[in-house]
Design a protein around this motif. Structure first.
Motif, PDB file in Angstrom:
ATOM      1  N   THR A  84      42.286  30.472  83.773  1.00  0.00           N
ATOM      2  CA  THR A  84      41.380  29.362  83.449  1.00  0.00           C
ATOM      3  C   THR A  84      40.204  29.365  84.403  1.00  0.00           C
ATOM      4  OG1 THR A  84      42.498  27.843  84.948  1.00  0.00           O
ATOM      5  CG2 THR A  84      43.253  27.844  82.656  1.00  0.00           C
ATOM      6  N   ALA A  85      39.198  28.584  84.074  1.00  0.00           N
ATOM      7  CA  ALA A  85      38.075  28.367  84.984  1.00  0.00           C
ATOM      8  C   ALA A  85      37.621  26.929  84.835  1.00  0.00           C
ATOM      9  CB  ALA A  85      36.941  29.313  84.650  1.00  0.00           C
ATOM     10  N   HIS A  86      36.977  26.412  85.867  1.00  0.00           N
ATOM     11  CA  HIS A  86      36.457  25.045  85.788  1.00  0.00           C
ATOM     12  C   HIS A  86      35.410  24.955  84.686  1.00  0.00           C
ATOM     13  CE1 HIS A  86      37.663  23.353  89.972  1.00  0.00           C
ATOM     14  NE2 HIS A  86      38.654  24.017  89.393  1.00  0.00           N
ATOM     15  N   VAL A  87      35.334  23.757  84.099  1.00  0.00           N
ATOM     16  CA  VAL A  87      34.395  23.544  82.998  1.00  0.00           C
ATOM     17  C   VAL A  87      33.062  23.044  83.552  1.00  0.00           C
ATOM     18  CG1 VAL A  87      33.970  22.123  80.953  1.00  0.00           C
ATOM     19  CG2 VAL A  87      36.236  23.130  81.352  1.00  0.00           C
ATOM     20  N   ASP A  88      31.985  23.618  83.043  1.00  0.00           N
ATOM     21  CA  ASP A  88      30.640  23.198  83.419  1.00  0.00           C
ATOM     22  C   ASP A  88      30.178  22.176  82.369  1.00  0.00           C
ATOM     23  OD1 ASP A  88      28.168  23.109  84.627  1.00  0.00           O
ATOM     24  OD2 ASP A  88      27.426  24.911  83.644  1.00  0.00           O
ATOM     25  N   PHE A  89      30.370  20.889  82.672  1.00  0.00           N
ATOM     26  CA  PHE A  89      30.125  19.851  81.658  1.00  0.00           C
ATOM     27  C   PHE A  89      28.642  19.745  81.290  1.00  0.00           C
ATOM     28  CE2 PHE A  89      34.376  18.609  82.986  1.00  0.00           C
ATOM     29  CZ  PHE A  89      34.948  18.172  81.797  1.00  0.00           C
ATOM     30  N   GLU A  90      27.756  20.048  82.234  1.00  0.00           N
ATOM     31  CA  GLU A  90      26.330  19.991  81.908  1.00  0.00           C
ATOM     32  C   GLU A  90      26.007  20.959  80.765  1.00  0.00           C
ATOM     33  OE1 GLU A  90      23.533  21.761  84.661  1.00  0.00           O
ATOM     34  OE2 GLU A  90      22.069  20.206  84.213  1.00  0.00           O
ATOM     35  N   ALA A  91      26.585  22.154  80.841  1.00  0.00           N
ATOM     36  CA  ALA A  91      26.319  23.154  79.811  1.00  0.00           C
ATOM     37  C   ALA A  91      26.829  22.672  78.454  1.00  0.00           C
ATOM     38  CB  ALA A  91      26.975  24.479  80.191  1.00  0.00           C
ATOM     39  N   LEU A  92      27.979  21.980  78.441  1.00  0.00           N
ATOM     40  CA  LEU A  92      28.506  21.451  77.174  1.00  0.00           C
ATOM     41  C   LEU A  92      27.576  20.362  76.630  1.00  0.00           C
ATOM     42  CD1 LEU A  92      32.366  21.125  77.824  1.00  0.00           C
ATOM     43  CD2 LEU A  92      31.068  23.063  76.925  1.00  0.00           C
ATOM     44  N   ALA A  93      27.145  19.454  77.525  1.00  0.00           N
ATOM     45  CA  ALA A  93      26.266  18.356  77.094  1.00  0.00           C
ATOM     46  C   ALA A  93      24.953  18.909  76.529  1.00  0.00           C
ATOM     47  CB  ALA A  93      25.997  17.411  78.259  1.00  0.00           C
ATOM     48  N   GLN A  94      24.409  19.926  77.199  1.00  0.00           N
ATOM     49  CA  GLN A  94      23.151  20.532  76.727  1.00  0.00           C
ATOM     50  C   GLN A  94      23.344  21.160  75.354  1.00  0.00           C
ATOM     51  OE1 GLN A  94      20.167  20.611  78.054  1.00  0.00           O
ATOM     52  NE2 GLN A  94      20.595  19.634  80.031  1.00  0.00           N
ATOM     53  N   ALA A  95      24.434  21.906  75.222  1.00  0.00           N
ATOM     54  CA  ALA A  95      24.667  22.635  73.971  1.00  0.00           C
ATOM     55  C   ALA A  95      24.962  21.685  72.814  1.00  0.00           C
ATOM     56  CB  ALA A  95      25.825  23.619  74.146  1.00  0.00           C
ATOM     57  N   ALA A  96      25.469  20.489  73.130  1.00  0.00           N
ATOM     58  CA  ALA A  96      25.881  19.552  72.076  1.00  0.00           C
ATOM     59  C   ALA A  96      24.710  18.747  71.514  1.00  0.00           C
ATOM     60  CB  ALA A  96      26.942  18.605  72.614  1.00  0.00           C
ATOM     61  N   GLN A  97      23.526  18.890  72.083  1.00  0.00           N
ATOM     62  CA  GLN A  97      22.387  18.123  71.555  1.00  0.00           C
ATOM     63  C   GLN A  97      22.165  18.455  70.091  1.00  0.00           C
ATOM     64  OE1 GLN A  97      19.110  18.825  74.211  1.00  0.00           O
ATOM     65  NE2 GLN A  97      20.063  17.675  75.850  1.00  0.00           N
ATOM     66  N   PRO A  98      21.746  17.499  69.267  1.00  0.00           N
ATOM     67  CA  PRO A  98      21.189  16.182  69.595  1.00  0.00           C
ATOM     68  C   PRO A  98      22.199  15.060  69.811  1.00  0.00           C
ATOM     69  CG  PRO A  98      21.059  16.522  67.248  1.00  0.00           C
ATOM     70  CD  PRO A  98      21.688  17.757  67.822  1.00  0.00           C
ATOM     71  N   CYS A  99      23.439  15.385  70.079  1.00  0.00           N
ATOM     72  CA  CYS A  99      24.414  14.362  70.415  1.00  0.00           C
ATOM     73  C   CYS A  99      24.117  13.792  71.799  1.00  0.00           C
ATOM     74  CB  CYS A  99      25.785  15.036  70.480  1.00  0.00           C
ATOM     75  SG  CYS A  99      27.045  14.254  69.574  1.00  0.00           S
ATOM     76  N   SER A 100      24.495  12.553  72.037  1.00  0.00           N
ATOM     77  CA  SER A 100      24.453  12.012  73.399  1.00  0.00           C
ATOM     78  C   SER A 100      25.731  12.390  74.127  1.00  0.00           C
ATOM     79  CB  SER A 100      24.374  10.490  73.387  1.00  0.00           C
ATOM     80  OG  SER A 100      23.150  10.071  72.886  1.00  0.00           O
ATOM     81  N   ALA A 101      25.622  12.484  75.447  1.00  0.00           N
ATOM     82  CA  ALA A 101      26.814  12.705  76.274  1.00  0.00           C
ATOM     83  C   ALA A 101      26.976  11.511  77.200  1.00  0.00           C
ATOM     84  CB  ALA A 101      26.674  13.988  77.078  1.00  0.00           C
TER      85      ALA A 101
END
Ligand code: SAH
Length: 354
Positions: free
Chosen positions: A268-285
């Motif tokens: 496993t590796a730690h999750v980079d939540f910023e990258a998920l939030a960026q990729a999920a746009q136009p959704c809000s995080a």
């Protein structure tokens, strides 16, 4: 070396070093020898445990948070209740039990699980005991419905690439061979445009991780939720921005060398939540929130007290320890984080701030 290790060594000898992501993907998902493909790692005598396996309280509170999010968005019907990487199905079973009394929720939900492991699909079917489950190999196959999704310790199992900074360029960490054994090496320096923003907050020699697979999944979920409504609750260890080498192998609850037994240890590796939030746009995080804070806001202490009333002796001790394990900063409370994705026109599920 394991059979998978031998095969990877031959492959590397023939065509050169592989990225950490390709190595991780093979170790976890190889159809014949992959770690998840061949076993239930959460079972008795397994390798690791997760929040829903520690206590029913985790799934109950997550389920009620999702159901409240569904009510807040006008109780759309039908909707997809989805979980990627459901493990043994314990979290979903607790979600379903806890939401039974939410008017209309069960009539409206369509249950969709995303799972690549045949062994774990079987475990999920046994735990859930329902005949209305649709399994998918990929998140792209989810139906076009409002989407309420939960992912616990799923994103940490997705392959990561690792890059070591050198000036304005990066050397990628690769798995190669030395004296017939797998070893880590570095590629020649290359520019990595996807890491441009990390030139601002790193120095020479720093290791940055990124996961194209995780970003692709967030990019699939985000626009669906933005247009059809819904919410995703993502729970995992990690932080807003990854820094440093977080690749880890775990076997029988002990840390192991990630290169030592390919296919036999969980990687496993730690999750980079910023990258998920960026990729999920136009959704809000939502704001990234420690798991302990999230569960306390949802009332885990009251729930723990209610459950404790029926317990004595060793059962009571285990229950008290489970509450502590899920919430205490020295245990899972701070290392694990929660982030919700939700439409710009909606509020985040309870327990989280916009
Ligand atoms: N969410 C569960 C299990 C976490 S273990 C829990 O909290 O207990 C990780 C889960 O993700 C396993 O079910 C594994 O088989 C699944 N998984 C790993 N990689 C996957 C992928 N690429 N696609 C779908 N499922 C995957």
């Amino acid at each position: 070396m394991t059979p998978l290790g031998q095969r990877l060594a031959r492959q590397i000898a023939a065509s050169g070093p592989m990225t950490v992501a390709d190595y991780m993907a093979a170790c976890l998902g190889d159809p014949e020898h992959g770690y998840y493909t061949t076993r239930d790692p959460l079972g008795a005598g397994g390798d690791f445990t997760t929040a829903p396996e520690i206590s029913q309280m985790f799934g109950e509170l997550v389920g009620l948070a999702l159901a409240q999010g569904w009510l807040d968005q006008g109780a759309p019907a039908p909707f997809a209740l989805a979980e990627p990487g459901p493990g043994r199905g314990t979290l979903m079973a607790d979600i379903l039990r806890a939401t039974r009394a939410v008017p209309g929720f069960h009539d409206a939900l369509r249950l969709h699980l995303v799972e690549t492991s045949p062994a774990l699909r079987q475990a999920q079917a046994a735990t859930l005991g329902r005949d209305d489950i649709t399994w998918h190999d990929s998140i792209t196959a989810l139906p076009d419905l409002p989407l309420f999704l939960v992912a616990n310790e799923f994103f940490d199992a997705l392959p990561i690439r690792q890059a070591v900074r050198e000036g304005a360029a990066w050397r990628e960490r690769v798995v190669g061979l030395r004296d017939g054994a797998l070893c880590l090496g570095l590629s020649d320096p290359t520019p990595l445009p996807q890491l441009a923003h990390r030139l601002e907050d790193t120095r020479d020699g720093d290791i940055v991780e990124f996961s194209p697979a995780a970003e692709a999944i967030a990019a699939e979920i985000g626009p669906r939720i933005a247009t059809r409504g819904g919410a995703a609750l993502i729970v995992d260890y990690g932080d807003w921005r990854s820094l440093g080498d977080t690749l880890q192998a775990v076997r029988r609850h002990e840390h192991a060398d990630p290169l030592a037994e390919p296919g036999e240890a969980d990687l496993t590796a730690h999750v980079d939540f910023e990258a998920l939030a960026q990729a999920a746009q136009p959704c809000s995080a939502s704001r990234l929130t420690p798991q302990g804070v999230f569960l306390e806001r949802l009332g885990i202490t009251q729930r723990a007290q209610a459950l404790a009333r029926g317990l004595t002796g060793a059962e009571l001790e285990t229950h008290v320890a489970a509450h502590r394990r899920l919430t205490h900063p020295a245990e899972m409370g701070t290392l694990f984080k929660v982030m919700a994705l939700f439409p710009k026109t909606a509020t985040p599920p309870p327990g989280l701030d916009a």
